[in-house]
Design a protein around this motif. Structure first.
Motif, PDB file in Angstrom:
ATOM      1  N   ARG A  85       1.045  -1.124   0.109  1.00 10.90           N
ATOM      2  CA  ARG A  85      -0.138   0.094   0.111  1.00 10.90           C
ATOM      3  C   ARG A  85       0.863   1.179   0.179  1.00 10.90           C
ATOM      4  NH1 ARG A  85      -5.004   2.135   0.656  1.00 10.90           N
ATOM      5  NH2 ARG A  85      -4.788   4.119   1.491  1.00 10.90           N
ATOM      6  N   THR A  87       0.448   5.178   0.165  1.00 11.81           N
ATOM      7  CA  THR A  87      -0.358   6.549   0.502  1.00 11.81           C
ATOM      8  C   THR A  87       0.360   7.614   0.707  1.00 11.81           C
ATOM      9  OG1 THR A  87      -0.459   5.971   2.905  1.00 11.81           O
ATOM     10  CG2 THR A  87      -2.257   5.015   1.502  1.00 11.81           C
ATOM     11  N   GLU A 195       3.616   4.410   6.271  1.00  7.26           N
ATOM     12  CA  GLU A 195       2.200   5.155   5.967  1.00  7.26           C
ATOM     13  C   GLU A 195       2.642   6.723   6.325  1.00  7.26           C
ATOM     14  OE1 GLU A 195      -0.059   4.135   4.540  1.00  7.26           O
ATOM     15  OE2 GLU A 195      -0.288   2.042   4.668  1.00  7.26           O
ATOM     16  N   LEU A 235      -2.456   3.578  12.215  1.00 11.19           N
ATOM     17  CA  LEU A 235      -1.303   3.746  11.560  1.00 11.19           C
ATOM     18  C   LEU A 235      -0.381   2.522  11.772  1.00 11.19           C
ATOM     19  CD1 LEU A 235      -0.588   7.464  10.979  1.00 11.19           C
ATOM     20  CD2 LEU A 235      -1.397   6.184   9.442  1.00 11.19           C
ATOM     21  N   SER A 238      -1.372  -0.484  10.403  1.00 12.24           N
ATOM     22  CA  SER A 238      -1.211  -0.700   8.923  1.00 12.24           C
ATOM     23  C   SER A 238       0.002  -1.044   8.433  1.00 12.24           C
ATOM     24  CB  SER A 238      -1.627   0.734   8.180  1.00 12.24           C
ATOM     25  OG  SER A 238      -1.729   0.817   6.773  1.00 12.24           O
ATOM     26  N   LEU A 295      -5.998  -6.602  14.796  1.00 14.49           N
ATOM     27  CA  LEU A 295      -6.531  -6.426  13.264  1.00 14.49           C
ATOM     28  C   LEU A 295      -7.771  -6.715  13.091  1.00 14.49           C
ATOM     29  CD1 LEU A 295      -3.217  -7.642  11.245  1.00 14.49           C
ATOM     30  CD2 LEU A 295      -4.320  -5.317  11.437  1.00 14.49           C
ATOM     31  N   CYS A 316      -8.785   3.071  10.116  1.00 15.47           N
ATOM     32  CA  CYS A 316      -8.683   1.724   9.547  1.00 15.47           C
ATOM     33  C   CYS A 316      -9.337   1.574   8.360  1.00 15.47           C
ATOM     34  CB  CYS A 316      -9.320   0.840  10.492  1.00 15.47           C
ATOM     35  SG  CYS A 316      -8.204   0.677  11.989  1.00 15.47           S
ATOM     36  N   LEU A 319      -7.262   3.118   5.506  1.00 17.92           N
ATOM     37  CA  LEU A 319      -6.076   2.311   5.189  1.00 17.92           C
ATOM     38  C   LEU A 319      -6.455   0.968   4.834  1.00 17.92           C
ATOM     39  CD1 LEU A 319      -4.148   3.294   8.058  1.00 17.92           C
ATOM     40  CD2 LEU A 319      -3.900   4.122   5.921  1.00 17.92           C
ATOM     41  N   SER A 320      -7.981   0.343   4.634  1.00 10.82           N
ATOM     42  CA  SER A 320      -8.394  -0.727   4.051  1.00 10.82           C
ATOM     43  C   SER A 320      -7.742  -2.126   4.627  1.00 10.82           C
ATOM     44  CB  SER A 320      -8.015  -0.978   2.596  1.00 10.82           C
ATOM     45  OG  SER A 320      -8.267   0.383   1.678  1.00 10.82           O
ATOM     46  N   ILE A 321      -7.610  -1.761   6.027  1.00  3.74           N
ATOM     47  CA  ILE A 321      -7.068  -3.051   6.905  1.00  3.74           C
ATOM     48  C   ILE A 321      -7.998  -4.101   6.906  1.00  3.74           C
ATOM     49  CG2 ILE A 321      -6.755  -3.536   9.272  1.00  3.74           C
ATOM     50  CD1 ILE A 321      -5.494  -0.770   9.605  1.00  3.74           C
ATOM     51  N   ARG A 324      -7.353  -5.985   3.609  1.00  2.00           N
ATOM     52  CA  ARG A 324      -6.112  -6.570   3.379  1.00  2.00           C
ATOM     53  C   ARG A 324      -6.161  -7.696   4.386  1.00  2.00           C
ATOM     54  NH1 ARG A 324      -2.868  -1.293   4.847  1.00  2.00           N
ATOM     55  NH2 ARG A 324      -1.220  -2.537   4.881  1.00  2.00           N
TER      56      ARG A 324
END
Length: 375
Positions: A85, A87, A195, A235, A238, A295, A316, A319-321, A324
């Motif tokens: 990822r 960003t 990140e 963060l 992530s 998570l 979250c 950040l597409s946790i 993922r």
């Protein structure tokens, strides 16, 4: 932008800002008295903070400071694959825009000894509520911009988040961290899988919008720290997930030739010990993702803090946790199926070899019996 290229008007604005915003020590020295503070804690006595105890879950007791041996980090190595990822914030000419950046440098930190070293370096420790465990918050006057004080969040899980900290201080903190890391990661990987988010201060409720964090400028000091902690916590997850994604990618590369070898009816050159080692690596990675991290669930810290939980969940989500983690578990399941196939194949070969050995022994015994009867 370098300071040499700043226009005269911007310099005037910076000069005015320095007059409005007092230094770091003065800001934290003029907070609300503890009797009027609903959280039950204050940053008023930053310079006279008692020594805190940081529990270490998986490593036993904290190692005495004099016995710590700096971990030798592996040499830098180029990475050809794109990060899981990226960003990277877009460049902005807004003068009041600051940067928040997170790194995952190791599996774990010794927070007790780390706190002592950072205090010896001149950094100021900030207290959080008691239920915010396994976290060390450090304040510094070496901020990148004068619109906000520099702040550093160090998580026991091996992650660090910098808020408006100048590059020289970031490098110094990273060097101190190397003396307190457990299983450090590759340097190139640390700086590759990070990140970065831009943030600024303004009016209105704190929020995350279009990849930029807005912090309410009217918040009290303790509330401001808690909101930064909520963003930093997301963060931290992530960047740790990015490191694990990289580990899974390397594992997939190591076994990607097995299906083609089986398809071409060639012999797979893997022993039973090698296959069991692969299975152990998969289970260890799955354990870290699903059991030993936050998570899959929201930490208990946010259960009675609805506003902070909203900031944490929204970060979250950005950040597409969750997505993922789902993709990683699907990949892990596919790898588990392949390694189970290899283990069953080796078990069948071993069983077949034992059967042939029994047949040969029976044949030899029959031949000896025939020879004894004839002669």
């Amino acid at each position: 932008m370098s300071r040499g290229n700043v226009t005269t008007s911007v310099k005037t604005l910076n000069h005015q800002t320095r007059e409005v915003l007092p230094p770091f020590g003065e800001r934290f020295g003029s907070v609300t008295p503890i009797n009027d503070n609903p959280l039950g804690w204050s940053a008023k006595k930053l310079l006279k903070i008692p020594k805190r105890c940081y529990p270490v879950v998986s490593t036993g007791q904290t190692i005495p400071k004099q016995n710590i041996v700096p971990s030798k980090r592996p040499p830098k190595a180029p990475r050809t694959k794109q990060p899981s990822r990226s960003t990277k914030p877009l460049f902005s000419e807004t003068e009041d825009q600051m940067q928040c950046i997170a790194y995952a440098t190791a599996d774990e930190y010794h927070l007790g000894n780390l706190s002592e070293d950072l205090s010896a370096e001149g950094y100021i420790e900030i207290n959080l509520p008691k239920d915010a465990a396994n976290i060390l918050v450090i304040g510094t006057e070496n901020s990148a911009k004068q619109y906000d004080s520099g702040m550093i969040f160090l998580f026991r899980e091996g992650s660090v988040v910098f808020w408006n900290v100048e590059n020289k201080t970031v490098k110094n903190i990273m060097q101190v961290l190397e003396r307190h890391e457990i299983q450090p990661y590759e340097t190139a990987l640390v700086h590759w899988e990070n990140e970065e988010l831009n943030y600024r201060r303004g009016e209105g409720q704190s929020n995350l919008h279009n990849g930029e964090i807005l912090l309410n400028c009217d918040l009290k000091t303790d509330e401001d720290i808690l909101e930064k902690f909520a963003f930093s916590n997301a963060l931290c997850l992530s960047v740790k997930l990015a490191i694990w994604e990289s580990s899974l990618d390397m594992f997939v590369e190591s076994i990607q030739s097995i299906p083609e070898i089986l398809k071409s009816r060639k012999k797979v050159k893997l022993s039973h010990a090698d296959v069991m080692q692969k299975i152990g690596e998969l289970f260890a990675l799955r354990h870290r993702i699903n059991l030993s991290s936050d998570l899959l669930i929201t930490p208990d810290f946010y259960w009675d803090r609805a506003h902070l939980e909203q900031l944490y969940d929204k970060t979250c989500q950005f950040l597409s946790i969750a997505r993922r983690v789902k993709v990683m578990n699907e990949k892990l399941q596919h790898c588990m199926d392949l390694t189970d196939l290899m283990r069953n194949h080796l078990n069948e070969k071993h069983a077949l070899r034992l059967e042939w050995m029994i047949v040969i022994l029976i044949t030899i015994e029959v031949m000896f019996e025939l020879v004894s009867r004839v002669f």
